[in-house]
Design an enzyme around this catalytic site. Structure first.
Site, PDB file in Angstrom:
ATOM      1  N   ASP A 120       0.857  -1.180   0.000  1.00 51.90           N
ATOM      2  CA  ASP A 120       0.000   0.000   0.000  1.00 51.90           C
ATOM      3  C   ASP A 120       0.896   1.233   0.000  1.00 51.90           C
ATOM      4  O   ASP A 120       2.030   1.192   0.488  1.00 51.90           O
ATOM      5  CB  ASP A 120      -0.887  -0.003   1.255  1.00 51.90           C
ATOM      6  CG  ASP A 120      -1.954   1.078   1.262  1.00 51.90           C
ATOM      7  OD1 ASP A 120      -2.256   1.630   0.185  1.00 51.90           O
ATOM      8  OD2 ASP A 120      -2.487   1.378   2.355  1.00 51.90           O
ATOM      9  N   HIS A 121       0.402   2.304  -0.568  1.00 50.42           N
ATOM     10  CA  HIS A 121       1.082   3.590  -0.447  1.00 50.42           C
ATOM     11  C   HIS A 121       0.623   4.281   0.837  1.00 50.42           C
ATOM     12  O   HIS A 121      -0.570   4.255   1.162  1.00 50.42           O
ATOM     13  CB  HIS A 121       0.736   4.502  -1.627  1.00 50.42           C
ATOM     14  CG  HIS A 121       1.322   4.061  -2.933  1.00 50.42           C
ATOM     15  ND1 HIS A 121       0.571   3.961  -4.088  1.00 50.42           N
ATOM     16  CD2 HIS A 121       2.583   3.699  -3.269  1.00 50.42           C
ATOM     17  CE1 HIS A 121       1.357   3.562  -5.080  1.00 50.42           C
ATOM     18  NE2 HIS A 121       2.576   3.388  -4.608  1.00 50.42           N
ATOM     19  N   TYR A 160      -4.726   4.519   0.383  1.00 52.56           N
ATOM     20  CA  TYR A 160      -5.849   3.696  -0.088  1.00 52.56           C
ATOM     21  C   TYR A 160      -5.553   2.991  -1.403  1.00 52.56           C
ATOM     22  O   TYR A 160      -6.390   2.937  -2.300  1.00 52.56           O
ATOM     23  CB  TYR A 160      -7.129   4.534  -0.192  1.00 52.56           C
ATOM     24  CG  TYR A 160      -7.277   5.536   0.927  1.00 52.56           C
ATOM     25  CD1 TYR A 160      -7.168   5.136   2.265  1.00 52.56           C
ATOM     26  CD2 TYR A 160      -7.494   6.878   0.664  1.00 52.56           C
ATOM     27  CE1 TYR A 160      -7.282   6.050   3.303  1.00 52.56           C
ATOM     28  CE2 TYR A 160      -7.611   7.802   1.697  1.00 52.56           C
ATOM     29  CZ  TYR A 160      -7.499   7.385   3.011  1.00 52.56           C
ATOM     30  OH  TYR A 160      -7.600   8.297   4.023  1.00 52.56           O
ATOM     31  N   HIS A 161      -4.350   2.404  -1.500  1.00 51.87           N
ATOM     32  CA  HIS A 161      -3.959   1.682  -2.708  1.00 51.87           C
ATOM     33  C   HIS A 161      -3.528   0.246  -2.392  1.00 51.87           C
ATOM     34  O   HIS A 161      -2.479  -0.195  -2.855  1.00 51.87           O
ATOM     35  CB  HIS A 161      -2.800   2.402  -3.408  1.00 51.87           C
ATOM     36  CG  HIS A 161      -3.098   3.807  -3.805  1.00 51.87           C
ATOM     37  ND1 HIS A 161      -2.102   4.735  -4.065  1.00 51.87           N
ATOM     38  CD2 HIS A 161      -4.270   4.453  -4.006  1.00 51.87           C
ATOM     39  CE1 HIS A 161      -2.659   5.886  -4.393  1.00 51.87           C
ATOM     40  NE2 HIS A 161      -3.971   5.747  -4.365  1.00 51.87           N
ATOM     41  N   PRO A 162      -4.313  -0.516  -1.625  1.00 50.34           N
ATOM     42  CA  PRO A 162      -3.883  -1.886  -1.303  1.00 50.34           C
ATOM     43  C   PRO A 162      -3.847  -2.760  -2.552  1.00 50.34           C
ATOM     44  O   PRO A 162      -4.705  -2.669  -3.428  1.00 50.34           O
ATOM     45  CB  PRO A 162      -4.941  -2.366  -0.310  1.00 50.34           C
ATOM     46  CG  PRO A 162      -6.154  -1.560  -0.633  1.00 50.34           C
ATOM     47  CD  PRO A 162      -5.633  -0.216  -1.047  1.00 50.34           C
TER      48      PRO A 162
END
Length: 552
Positions: free
Chosen positions: A298-299, A478-480
């Site tokens: 994630d980021h 919110y980039h899983p």
């Protein structure tokens, strides 16, 4: 238990998110192919979805959002990270900030070099172009006429967004008019997924034009509970809808497109995962695959918040007078602040010149929230004074986490362990990113608009203080992704092969962000949609094979 009601389709797609909408729409273009699409959420005909700025209202909306939380994370000093995930037609593309980023060409070349033929950037560029309806200047890199509307916002952006870019340029970061073109590096205005002043989610672009096809069946409110097998072949899906249990059979394939959280969750519920952990939950193991739910990426990022001496979007999105005025303008013209994302400008830069490609993403938002709990912003509750934010995240974090179901209950959220900042390199990059923020903020083009740095404050200067601030205030971006990693060798942690077939199981593919071997630079919605486009092509190509393909 009530006996499941059965029906059949050639292909069953689980999850009407970014990739699932593309797959269902593309496969159903063939009128002889029957496609069923299952979505746990409901309709996307909500103002919080359709109006671009409405994603602030969807951020915690229980009817549109799974609203996941991680377990307490050591890297965040024991804080839990909030993970909004779309629970609606369109999935997270229906509730995200709409920033459209393909990623770096090298990101995808590394996927191919890891043993995934067909996934280099040269291979994927036609899919990116096919999915795109870019309203900017045409070029060999961009697409026109595709399902997903993409627009530049330079003409509509807030004046401070222009000032930020002038300051970034003065700080030594070159202006890039199209970071989705020949090269990602540089700063510029973000491109967003809207069309005609409305959000263009994957449901808008792909599903709505296709939904009247008689060969496409869309079931909403349908929570997949387990996969159905005959031996080592997946033949269908069981799901719960309106309090009843149903079963749908797939004559050819089941495609899981439920996202980086729900796809591994469904595999584990169905007995594909870590045998020891499944046994402890009373789940019979069908295939021992500890890699399911592993490789979680994630980021993460943080903002520096500045009090401004001139108007920002705080005056538009805060007081009722500002909201009413913006609302009337939007209703009349489908234009103005409500037609945009608050992430207006940014870019991709190197934290030091010795790096071979950008490793830091910049964000500029012409509004501020100092009262919000970290990770819990509300777009309609900005500060009462003028302010803006400059944020960063690192593009290629090395930290890896994992997730796993906590029970055999399909409705129970899984345990999410991101293990943020567990790789020391990530913390080093973020510390470097803090210096970049202050370097840009010190340039006269934006410094002239600053009264003071509110968070973390000028007293936060030493490396130790900056590290403490990063751990206290960073949030998920919110980039899983990565939880069903694509690769050639299941013994080395791969869950699917290069054609997205689950290793060891016939008739089952995964096509969503969970297959990413490594995270891409920037927002990941565009690559997730691209995975759906490529998956649909591969599925059509493999349809020429016998029905029993892949059984092993």
């Amino acid at each position: 238990m009530v006996k499941p009601v059965q029906f059949e389709a050639d292909y069953v797609v689980v999850g009407a998110g970014s990739a699932g909408c593309a797959i269902a729409a593309r496969l159903s273009e063939d009128p002889a192919t029957k496609v069923a699409l299952l979505e746990a959420g409901g309709s996307d005909l909500s103002p919080w979805v359709r109006m671009p700025i409405g994603y602030g209202g969807a951020f915690f909306h229980p009817g549109l959002n799974w609203r996941y939380y991680s377990e307490p994370d050591e890297g965040f000093l024991g804080r839990k990270a909030y993970w909004p995930r779309g629970k609606v037609l369109g999935g997270s593309s229906a509730i995200n900030a709409m920033v459209y980023v393909r990623g770096q060409a090298r990101d995808f070349d590394l996927w191919a070099e890891a043993g995934n033929p067909g996934w280099s950037y040269a291979d994927l560029l036609p899919h990116f172009r096919k999915m795109e309806d870019y309203a900017g200047q045409p070029s060999e890199w961009r697409g026109r006429g595709g399902p997903i509307g993409v627009r530049d916002i330079d003409g509509a952006a807030h004046p401070l967004s222009h000032a930020f870019l002038a300051a970034a340029s003065a700080a030594g970061y070159h202006l890039n008019p199209d970071y989705n073109g020949a090269d990602q590096e540089g700063v510029g205005f973000f491109q967003i997924t809207t069309r005609g002043g409305l959000r263009c989610s994957a449901a808008t672009g792909y599903l709505h034009p296709a939904r009247r096809r008689p060969n496409l069946r869309i079931e909403t409110g349908a929570l997949a509970t387990r996969l159905i097998f005959e031996g080592r072949r997946c033949v269908g899906v069981e799901y719960r809808q309106h309090g009843r249990l149903f079963e749908i059979r797939a004559r050819r394939e089941v495609i899981l497109s439920a996202g980086a959280v729900n796809t591994p969750q469904l595999l584990q519920l169905s007995g594909i995962g870590d045998a020891a952990r499944l046994a402890a939950l009373g789940i019979e193991t069908r295939l021992d695959r500890p890699a399911v739910g592993a490789n979680l990426q994630d980021h993460i990022g943080f903002d520096y918040i500045f009090e401004a001496n001139r108007p920002t979007l705080n005056a538009v999105l805060g007081p009722w007078r500002g909201r009413i005025g913006a609302g009337l303008r939007y209703l009349a013209t489908r234009d103005g602040p409500l037609s945009l994302s608050v992430n207006q400008a940014g870019g991709f830069v190197r934290s030091d010149p010795g790096r071979d490609r950008p490793n830091i993403q910049l964000y500029f938002s012409p509004l501020s929230y100092t009262r919000a709990v970290p990770g819990r912003r509300r777009l309609l509750a900005p500060d009462v004074f003028p302010g803006f934010m400059i944020g960063i995240s690192n593009c290629h974090p090395k930290s890896r986490g994992h997730l796993h179901i906590r029970s055999s209950d399909p409705a129970a959220p899984p345990e999410i362990h991101p293990r943020y900042l567990s790789a020391p390199e990530d913390l080093d990059e973020l510390v470097s990113g803090a210096a970049i923020i202050r370097k840009i903020a010190s340039q006269p083009q934006i410094a002239a608009a600053i009264n003071r740095e509110l968070q973390p404050g000028v007293e936060t200067r030493t490396r130790e203080a900056i590290v403490e601030d990063i751990r206290q205030r960073s949030t998920s971006v919110y980039h899983p992704c990565g939880t069903c990693r694509m690769g050639p060798d299941p013994d080395a942690g791969a869950v699917v092969d290069a054609r997205l077939r689950v290793h060891g199981i016939g008739g089952l593919r995964v096509a969503d962000a969970s297959i990413f071997p490594s995270i891409t630079a920037g927002n990941i919605n565009a690559p997730a949609i691209m995975v759906g486009e490529k998956a649909a092509q591969m599925i059509r190509e493999d349809a020429a094979l016998p029905v029993g393909w892949g059984s092993r």
